[in-house]
Design a protein around this motif. Sequence first.
Motif, short mmCIF file in Angstrom:
data_model
loop_
_atom_site.label_atom_id
_atom_site.label_comp_id
_atom_site.label_asym_id
_atom_site.label_seq_id
_atom_site.Cartn_x
_atom_site.Cartn_y
_atom_site.Cartn_z
N TYR A 158 0.70 -1.16 0.01
CA TYR A 158 0.29 0.06 0.08
C TYR A 158 0.80 1.36 -0.07
O TYR A 158 0.17 2.31 -0.24
N ILE A 159 2.19 1.05 0.18
CA ILE A 159 3.06 2.50 0.11
C ILE A 159 3.30 2.77 -1.26
O ILE A 159 3.73 1.83 -2.03
N TYR A 160 3.17 4.11 -1.61
CA TYR A 160 3.57 4.57 -2.97
C TYR A 160 5.03 4.85 -2.93
O TYR A 160 5.63 4.96 -1.98
N GLY A 161 5.58 5.15 -4.13
CA GLY A 161 6.97 5.45 -4.27
C GLY A 161 7.23 6.88 -4.18
O GLY A 161 7.77 7.46 -4.84
N LEU A 162 6.57 7.47 -3.10
CA LEU A 162 6.51 9.02 -2.69
C LEU A 162 7.32 9.29 -1.47
O LEU A 162 7.58 8.10 -0.82
N PRO A 163 7.87 10.51 -1.07
CA PRO A 163 8.25 10.96 0.31
C PRO A 163 7.29 10.00 1.27
O PRO A 163 6.07 10.22 1.27
N TYR A 164 7.85 9.13 2.32
CA TYR A 164 7.24 8.39 3.15
C TYR A 164 6.54 9.62 4.13
O TYR A 164 5.36 9.27 4.58
N SER A 165 6.76 10.83 4.36
CA SER A 165 6.15 11.71 4.98
C SER A 165 4.64 12.11 4.53
O SER A 165 3.74 12.33 5.25
N LEU A 166 4.37 11.82 3.08
CA LEU A 166 3.13 12.23 2.78
C LEU A 166 2.21 11.04 3.10
O LEU A 166 0.86 11.37 3.26
N TYR A 167 2.69 9.94 3.51
CA TYR A 167 1.83 8.91 4.19
C TYR A 167 1.57 9.31 5.48
O TYR A 167 0.34 9.11 6.03
N LYS A 168 2.71 9.60 6.32
CA LYS A 168 2.61 9.74 7.77
C LYS A 168 1.68 10.92 7.98
O LYS A 168 0.93 10.99 9.03
N GLU A 169 1.83 11.99 7.29
CA GLU A 169 1.32 13.20 7.78
C GLU A 169 -0.23 13.55 6.85
O GLU A 169 -0.83 14.30 7.43
N HIS A 170 -0.15 12.79 5.76
CA HIS A 170 -1.49 13.13 4.85
C HIS A 170 -2.40 12.11 4.56
O HIS A 170 -3.31 11.93 3.88
N GLY A 171 -1.75 10.43 5.01
CA GLY A 171 -2.53 9.36 4.71
C GLY A 171 -2.33 9.11 3.33
O GLY A 171 -3.57 8.64 2.82
N ILE A 172 -1.56 9.54 2.55
CA ILE A 172 -1.53 9.20 1.20
C ILE A 172 -0.83 8.02 0.98
O ILE A 172 0.47 7.52 0.98
N ARG A 173 -1.77 6.90 0.45
CA ARG A 173 -1.35 5.66 0.55
C ARG A 173 -2.56 4.69 -0.44
O ARG A 173 -3.60 5.22 -0.62
N ARG A 174 -2.24 3.48 -0.71
CA ARG A 174 -3.41 2.93 -1.60
C ARG A 174 -4.29 2.41 -0.28
O ARG A 174 -3.89 1.53 0.61
N TYR A 175 -5.65 2.48 -0.52
CA TYR A 175 -6.64 1.83 0.17
C TYR A 175 -7.48 0.70 -0.26
O TYR A 175 -7.74 -0.27 0.58
N GLY A 176 -7.78 0.66 -1.55
CA GLY A 176 -8.57 -0.13 -2.06
C GLY A 176 -10.11 0.08 -1.95
O GLY A 176 -10.32 0.73 -0.98
N PHE A 177 -10.92 -0.26 -2.85
CA PHE A 177 -12.59 -0.32 -2.76
C PHE A 177 -13.06 -1.75 -3.05
O PHE A 177 -12.25 -2.56 -3.41
N HIS A 178 -14.14 -1.68 -3.09
CA HIS A 178 -15.16 -2.88 -3.47
C HIS A 178 -14.86 -4.04 -2.66
O HIS A 178 -15.19 -5.21 -2.79
N GLY A 179 -14.66 -3.55 -1.37
CA GLY A 179 -13.95 -4.76 -0.25
C GLY A 179 -15.30 -5.75 0.04
O GLY A 179 -14.75 -6.84 0.36
N THR A 180 -16.56 -5.14 0.27
CA THR A 180 -17.54 -6.00 0.50
C THR A 180 -17.85 -7.03 -0.63
O THR A 180 -18.05 -8.35 -0.38
N SER A 181 -17.56 -6.70 -1.81
CA SER A 181 -17.75 -7.62 -2.99
C SER A 181 -16.75 -8.55 -2.95
O SER A 181 -17.09 -9.63 -3.24
#
Length: 400
Positions: A158-181
Amino acid sequence: MKKSLVLVINCGSSSLKFSLMEPNSGEEVFNGIAQCLLLNNASISFKMNGEKQELSLKAPFDHDVAISALVAFINNNHLFHQITAIGHRVVHGGEKYCHPTLITPKVKQQVHKLAKLAPLHNPANLVGIEAAEKVFGHLAQVAIFDTAFHQTMPEKAYIYGLPYSLYKEHGIRRYGFHGTSHYFVAKQASIHLNKPLEQCNLISAHLGNGCSISVIADGKSVDTSLGFTPLEGVVMGTRSGDVDPGIIFYLVNQLGYSLDQVDNLLNKESGLLGISGLSNDCRTIEAELLSGNVRAKLAIDVFCYRIAKKIASFSASLQTLDGLIFTGGIGENSSTIRGLILNQLSLLGFTVDEQLNLEKRFGQQGNINSTNSRACWVIPTNEEWVIAEQTQRLLTSIGE
């Protein structure tokens, strides 16, 4: 004998889908949809015992009016006192919500806060919750999050190839959808395999106007194609899926697009619609394919190739693969699309039984693989049943 029923609500910005279900069996009492809310042609339809009834809605044509019409229908059929809870589909739960959650003022605040990650969906989900609370305030309201099933993904997925701070500070990561399906069809596949879901290793392809591929190891999601938003991944009905991010800069800097125009282009004018120049409806494009339309063929070829490529790449996440699942409107009904995808996956041991493949549509479930092939099934999804079942399970556990 009085039944205990769960009312499932899936609220969009201009629509409200609903279904009244027995949560253990999945038996549906009725379903329906309110459409074109906030517009002059707003309407609501109900389907019960095979019969459909459609009504126009009175001004101001909003979600409260739709809920009121729903309550009137429930009362007219003497069902109100059988409803034990309301289950709401909520698109984005971020990292905070991994399980069914009893809705409280604090939870609503968090759903509102997470709207920055799903600006088109979470605010609408909240509207549905608050409209339901006005008339079903005596009942428990439960949120089932689309992103929850994918919260078992490892960090490397789920981690993108972006500065890790964008994930830690702003939640920018892969989440995915259609989970119930994906969860529902994986459970159904485990029945076909005759072993617990926790022992199953599967790839699930949810193909509709929105598409996602999910890889499930030991019953848990370990990767999925949709990411920070539902724009990432394979080509979809109107969404581009994966593109070189540099294209965005080119559109803005060289072609003069505004950011809003780029957003609209990638989300609403691309995918099958953009490539074919015809429609985002796969049925229309397949019809044109048969008549020799070159752009229709290109759209189908790109669509199927990208999906097959994603499925093949996801096999790297598994040590073993029990089978492949097709679901969603296209996955459940298009033998053409399924056949083209499977024909590109022979390296993974898939071959299609043409007759079985042709037979699977309009809700039919079963395998479509040939005798010597790895297993492949068409499994109609039922997200409403998942929401009803998980709502009831949560309330039962609280009661205990």
